[in-house]
Design an enzyme around this catalytic site. Structure first.
Site, PDB file in Angstrom:
ATOM      1  N   CYS A 133       0.832  -1.205   0.000  1.00  0.00           N
ATOM      2  CA  CYS A 133       0.000   0.000   0.000  1.00  0.00           C
ATOM      3  C   CYS A 133       0.864   1.252   0.000  1.00  0.00           C
ATOM      4  O   CYS A 133       1.401   1.645   1.050  1.00  0.00           O
ATOM      5  CB  CYS A 133      -0.934  -0.001   1.217  1.00  0.00           C
ATOM      6  SG  CYS A 133      -2.009   1.442   1.309  1.00  0.00           S
ATOM      7  N   CYS A 136      -0.591   4.070   2.159  1.00  0.00           N
ATOM      8  CA  CYS A 136      -0.409   3.862   3.596  1.00  0.00           C
ATOM      9  C   CYS A 136       1.024   4.149   4.028  1.00  0.00           C
ATOM     10  O   CYS A 136       1.258   4.773   5.064  1.00  0.00           O
ATOM     11  CB  CYS A 136      -0.750   2.421   3.974  1.00  0.00           C
ATOM     12  SG  CYS A 136      -2.333   1.821   3.366  1.00  0.00           S
ATOM     13  N   ASP A 137       1.994   3.669   3.251  1.00  0.00           N
ATOM     14  CA  ASP A 137       3.375   3.634   3.719  1.00  0.00           C
ATOM     15  C   ASP A 137       4.354   4.509   2.942  1.00  0.00           C
ATOM     16  O   ASP A 137       5.525   4.614   3.330  1.00  0.00           O
ATOM     17  CB  ASP A 137       3.884   2.186   3.681  1.00  0.00           C
ATOM     18  CG  ASP A 137       3.053   1.268   4.571  1.00  0.00           C
ATOM     19  OD1 ASP A 137       2.581   1.739   5.621  1.00  0.00           O
ATOM     20  OD2 ASP A 137       2.876   0.091   4.203  1.00  0.00           O
TER      21      ASP A 137
END
Length: 311
Positions: A133, A136-137
């Protein structure tokens, strides 16, 4: 007893809830183990949904769906459904922890989740430099170099997203052609921060106690290369989330394809009367949000007919 249980809270499940309740079904509950939104909430950009001209990330795109889809009476419960069984003329949905509910009809829209690449070091460093992701990261790698593994739309889109954050992105793909849409490929090729590493296979993800330190790559010409990066994002396909349709013996309660997708007709009906499937779970799904939403609407309208016939 519920009139309709919907399992899964992505675009297909939410659209099913909207069309079912607006179509007159009174007792409808959607079960989702986390916040509604589905796989698309991990995407960094949405640009091809009809009627939404601005490019937005998946979380922003899905934010208004829950409000709209609950307007006509859909209830949402955060429960993890683990099994569906048919008992007589109705269904029983079993949840983690032992709870169960009965329903006259069920729509399963559990979707899919990212596959693991199966590369040495992937499991060891997952969450410590290996991610699926970028939204997300990606922030953790601001100003750093990263690698992306994959050749589909998601891989190229996420590579472009990461290029806005990172100093450089190595896009590793085992072929020299892509499954992604030509427009997506063209945009990626125009990005000067993306280096294409083609006809290449990742042999191993390297790391130490602090996490990922690089990747070892084998090239088609027989040579090898080590790319020193603190993070790699893998986008190599999706696993069908069909576990809820398996009985205690591991057998499916409805007909599946060899790949595990649910066989449905054009009304989203499965081989088991009263059970419907929609979205990425069903066979030949295009895996596009607009198609998943369409599936959910079709399934809900089919449930209305089914309940009327079995009143």
């Amino acid at each position: 007893m519920l009139d309709l249980a919907i399992i899964g809270g992505g675009p297909a499940g939410l659209a099913a809830g909207l069309y079912a309740t607006r179509g007159g079904i009174k007792n409808v509950v959607m079960f989702e183990k986390g916040m509604p939104g589905g796989q698309i909430t991990s995407s960094s950009e949405m640009e091809n949904y009809p009627g939404v001209p601005q490019v937005v990330d998946g979380i922003t795109f899905m934010a208004p769906w829950t409000e709209q889809c609950t307007r006509f009476g859909l209830k949402i419960e955060m429960e993890n459904a683990v099994r569906v069984e048919k008992v007589g003329s109705h269904f029983v949905v079993h949840f983690e922890g032992g709870k169960s509910v009965e329903a006259k009809a069920v729509i399963v829209a559990t979707g899919s989740k990212p596959k693991r690449a199966g590369v040495k070091g992937e499991d060891e460093y997952f969450g410590r430099g290996v991610s699926t992701c970028a939204t997300c990261d990606g922030f953790f790698y601001k100003g750093k170099e990263v690698a992306v593994l994959g050749g589909g739309d998601t891989a190229l889109e996420e590579a472009q997203y990461l290029a806005n954050i990172c100093s450089k992105v190595y896009l590793i793909h085992r072929r020299d052609e892509f499954r992604a849409a030509p427009s997506t490929v063209e945009r990626a090729k125009k990005c000067d921060k993306i280096e294409f590493v083609l006809n290449a296979v990742v042999d191993e993800i390297l790391g130490d106690a602090s996490g990922v330190t690089g990747v070892k790559v084998s090239l088609k010409d027989g040579s090898s290369r080590q790319i020193n990066v603190p993070g790699i994002f893998t986008f190599v396909g999706l696993n069908v989330q069909n576990g809820v349709l398996k009985d205690d013996a591991g057998n499916s309660i409805c007909e599946l394809t060899p790949g595990g997708n649910v066989k449905v007709n054009h009304k989203m009906q499965t081989s088991l009367p009263g059970l419907f499937a929609a979205g990425d779970l069903r066979e030949d799904s295009p895996k596009q949000v607009v198609c998943a939403a369409s599936d959910g609407a079709i399934a809900a309208l089919s449930v209305i007919d089914y309940l009327r016939e079995h009143a």
